[in-house]
Scaffold this motif. Structure first.
Motif, PDB file in Angstrom:
ATOM      1  N   HIS A  89     -27.707   8.484 -11.777  1.00  0.00           N
ATOM      2  CA  HIS A  89     -28.707   7.508 -12.191  1.00  0.00           C
ATOM      3  C   HIS A  89     -29.170   6.541 -11.097  1.00  0.00           C
ATOM      4  O   HIS A  89     -29.705   5.467 -11.420  1.00  0.00           O
ATOM      5  CB  HIS A  89     -28.162   6.698 -13.373  1.00  0.00           C
ATOM      6  N   LEU A  90     -29.002   6.886  -9.837  1.00  0.00           N
ATOM      7  CA  LEU A  90     -29.476   5.981  -8.787  1.00  0.00           C
ATOM      8  C   LEU A  90     -31.003   5.950  -8.738  1.00  0.00           C
ATOM      9  O   LEU A  90     -31.674   6.937  -9.035  1.00  0.00           O
ATOM     10  CB  LEU A  90     -28.930   6.411  -7.424  1.00  0.00           C
ATOM     11  N   ALA A  91     -31.537   4.805  -8.362  1.00  0.00           N
ATOM     12  CA  ALA A  91     -32.979   4.638  -8.261  1.00  0.00           C
ATOM     13  C   ALA A  91     -33.571   5.618  -7.250  1.00  0.00           C
ATOM     14  O   ALA A  91     -32.912   5.994  -6.266  1.00  0.00           O
ATOM     15  CB  ALA A  91     -33.292   3.211  -7.813  1.00  0.00           C
ATOM     16  N   TYR A 104     -31.000   2.133 -21.535  1.00  0.00           N
ATOM     17  CA  TYR A 104     -31.891   2.323 -20.387  1.00  0.00           C
ATOM     18  C   TYR A 104     -31.742   3.737 -19.818  1.00  0.00           C
ATOM     19  O   TYR A 104     -32.729   4.431 -19.549  1.00  0.00           O
ATOM     20  CB  TYR A 104     -31.554   1.321 -19.282  1.00  0.00           C
ATOM     21  N   LEU A 105     -30.503   4.155 -19.603  1.00  0.00           N
ATOM     22  CA  LEU A 105     -30.255   5.447 -18.969  1.00  0.00           C
ATOM     23  C   LEU A 105     -30.728   6.602 -19.843  1.00  0.00           C
ATOM     24  O   LEU A 105     -31.250   7.600 -19.339  1.00  0.00           O
ATOM     25  CB  LEU A 105     -28.764   5.593 -18.662  1.00  0.00           C
ATOM     26  N   GLY A 112     -33.894   5.548 -17.275  1.00  0.00           N
ATOM     27  CA  GLY A 112     -33.746   4.411 -16.382  1.00  0.00           C
ATOM     28  C   GLY A 112     -32.867   4.708 -15.187  1.00  0.00           C
ATOM     29  O   GLY A 112     -32.125   5.692 -15.169  1.00  0.00           O
ATOM     30  N   TRP A 113     -32.941   3.858 -14.166  1.00  0.00           N
ATOM     31  CA  TRP A 113     -32.162   4.041 -12.945  1.00  0.00           C
ATOM     32  C   TRP A 113     -31.614   2.696 -12.484  1.00  0.00           C
ATOM     33  O   TRP A 113     -32.035   1.647 -12.964  1.00  0.00           O
ATOM     34  CB  TRP A 113     -33.002   4.690 -11.844  1.00  0.00           C
ATOM     35  N   VAL A 114     -30.656   2.750 -11.554  1.00  0.00           N
ATOM     36  CA  VAL A 114     -29.961   1.531 -11.138  1.00  0.00           C
ATOM     37  C   VAL A 114     -29.878   1.432  -9.620  1.00  0.00           C
ATOM     38  O   VAL A 114     -30.105   2.405  -8.894  1.00  0.00           O
ATOM     39  CB  VAL A 114     -28.529   1.468 -11.722  1.00  0.00           C
ATOM     40  N   ILE A 129     -42.089   3.271 -17.708  1.00  0.00           N
ATOM     41  CA  ILE A 129     -42.480   3.640 -19.058  1.00  0.00           C
ATOM     42  C   ILE A 129     -42.974   5.086 -19.124  1.00  0.00           C
ATOM     43  O   ILE A 129     -42.682   5.822 -20.065  1.00  0.00           O
ATOM     44  CB  ILE A 129     -43.562   2.678 -19.599  1.00  0.00           C
ATOM     45  N   GLY A 130     -43.688   5.501 -18.104  1.00  0.00           N
ATOM     46  CA  GLY A 130     -44.214   6.862 -18.092  1.00  0.00           C
ATOM     47  C   GLY A 130     -43.148   7.934 -18.015  1.00  0.00           C
ATOM     48  O   GLY A 130     -43.435   9.105 -18.275  1.00  0.00           O
ATOM     49  N   ALA A 131     -41.918   7.556 -17.660  1.00  0.00           N
ATOM     50  CA  ALA A 131     -40.835   8.530 -17.529  1.00  0.00           C
ATOM     51  C   ALA A 131     -40.032   8.690 -18.814  1.00  0.00           C
ATOM     52  O   ALA A 131     -39.146   9.556 -18.888  1.00  0.00           O
ATOM     53  CB  ALA A 131     -39.901   8.117 -16.398  1.00  0.00           C
ATOM     54  N   ILE A 132     -40.298   7.877 -19.824  1.00  0.00           N
ATOM     55  CA  ILE A 132     -39.544   7.973 -21.078  1.00  0.00           C
ATOM     56  C   ILE A 132     -39.902   9.291 -21.773  1.00  0.00           C
ATOM     57  O   ILE A 132     -41.088   9.599 -21.947  1.00  0.00           O
ATOM     58  CB  ILE A 132     -39.860   6.792 -22.008  1.00  0.00           C
ATOM     59  N   PRO A 133     -38.909  10.094 -22.162  1.00  0.00           N
ATOM     60  CA  PRO A 133     -39.205  11.348 -22.867  1.00  0.00           C
ATOM     61  C   PRO A 133     -40.048  11.086 -24.113  1.00  0.00           C
ATOM     62  O   PRO A 133     -39.782  10.129 -24.850  1.00  0.00           O
ATOM     63  CB  PRO A 133     -37.812  11.878 -23.242  1.00  0.00           C
ATOM     64  N   PRO A 134     -41.067  11.901 -24.365  1.00  0.00           N
ATOM     65  CA  PRO A 134     -41.981  11.650 -25.492  1.00  0.00           C
ATOM     66  C   PRO A 134     -41.284  11.498 -26.839  1.00  0.00           C
ATOM     67  O   PRO A 134     -41.669  10.630 -27.637  1.00  0.00           O
ATOM     68  CB  PRO A 134     -42.901  12.881 -25.478  1.00  0.00           C
TER      69      PRO A 134
END
Length: 254
Positions: free
Chosen positions: A167-169, A210-211, A215-217, A238-243
């Protein structure tokens, strides 16, 4: 945000100074008071307050019947990455790479749930309210500091190893070190294979959410002795959130 009611709870913005003080009292109880068992939660000084409170919108989650405050968080809206230096997180992380982010951003801070409550509906409703705000304000990124309780890394090794592994940025957004005391978990735990069960058990609920949404950290955690926490910078595009998950969030905020 119009008041949002689901089941036993309702969400609204704080509109008065007393409502903000109620949030500050709950924050004190969750972040500071747990380390001071002999100090009364109702004491005049039992407030977690800082200069960002006046700049933020404060979201309150209450029990519908009793009016009891069960959770709160604050939001700071930025027009884009050019304003990232104005965020609370920028006090602890070098966020210069995020200056290139184009699109509205919201910093989520001081998220806490009353320590006596374990109802997952509270977190679900909080995310529903956030989803509504994101849609109304056309926000493109949520970010903030996700906190592990305490400043001792012992017991969190698997959680941090999983963050390093999965989960790294992205490098283009990766925060760099700024705080004087940090735990460089990506470097320290580079050879550790995380146990998924132990990792998820130690992960704070907000960070897990978040994850799960992509999300990333940051690659390091800040040691915050004032709030007695270890926190990682957390970003969610926001665009990366699964539909499918986005649809569930919007349903919770409907």
């Amino acid at each position: 945000m119009q008041p949002l009611r689901k089941g036993r709870y309702e969400v609204s913005f704080a509109e008065t100074a007393e409502e903000i003080r109620a949030a500050q009292r709950l924050r004190w109880l969750c972040f500071i008071g747990r380390g001071r068992p002999d100090e009364a939660p109702g004491a005049p000084g039992a407030l977690d307050a800082d200069d960002y409170d006046a700049r933020c919108s404060h979201v309150l989650i209450r029990e519908s019947g009793s009016g009891r405050l069960v959770a709160c968080f604050r939001m700071l809206t930025l027009s884009g990455g050019a304003e990232i230096g104005d965020s609370y997180s920028a006090r602890y992380y070098n966020l210069s790479r995020l200056r290139d982010f184009h699109g509205r951003m919201v910093e989520i801070g001081r998220f806490c749930i009353h320590p006596e409550l374990q109802d997952p509906d509270i977190l679900r409703l909080a995310w529903g309210a956030l989803a509504r705000h994101v849609d109304e304000q056309r926000v493109e990124m949520l970010f903030g500091c996700s906190s592990f309780m305490g400043t001792d890394t012992q017991g969190y090794e698997d959680a941090f190893a999983m963050l390093r592994e999965r989960h790294l940025a992205p490098k283009r957004w990766l925060p760099r070190v700024k705080a004087p005391q940090v735990f460089r978990f990506a470097r320290t735990l580079r050879l550790r294979k995380p146990d998924p069960r132990r990792a998820m058990a130690a992960m704070p609920p907000l960070l897990r959410s978040y994850l799960a949404m992509g999300g990333w950290v940051s690659d390091h955690a800040v040691v915050d002795r004032q709030l007695d926490t270890l926190h990682v910078f957390t970003g969610l595009e926001i665009g990366a959130i699964p539909p499918a998950r986005a649809k569930l969030l919007r349903a919770a905020g409907a």
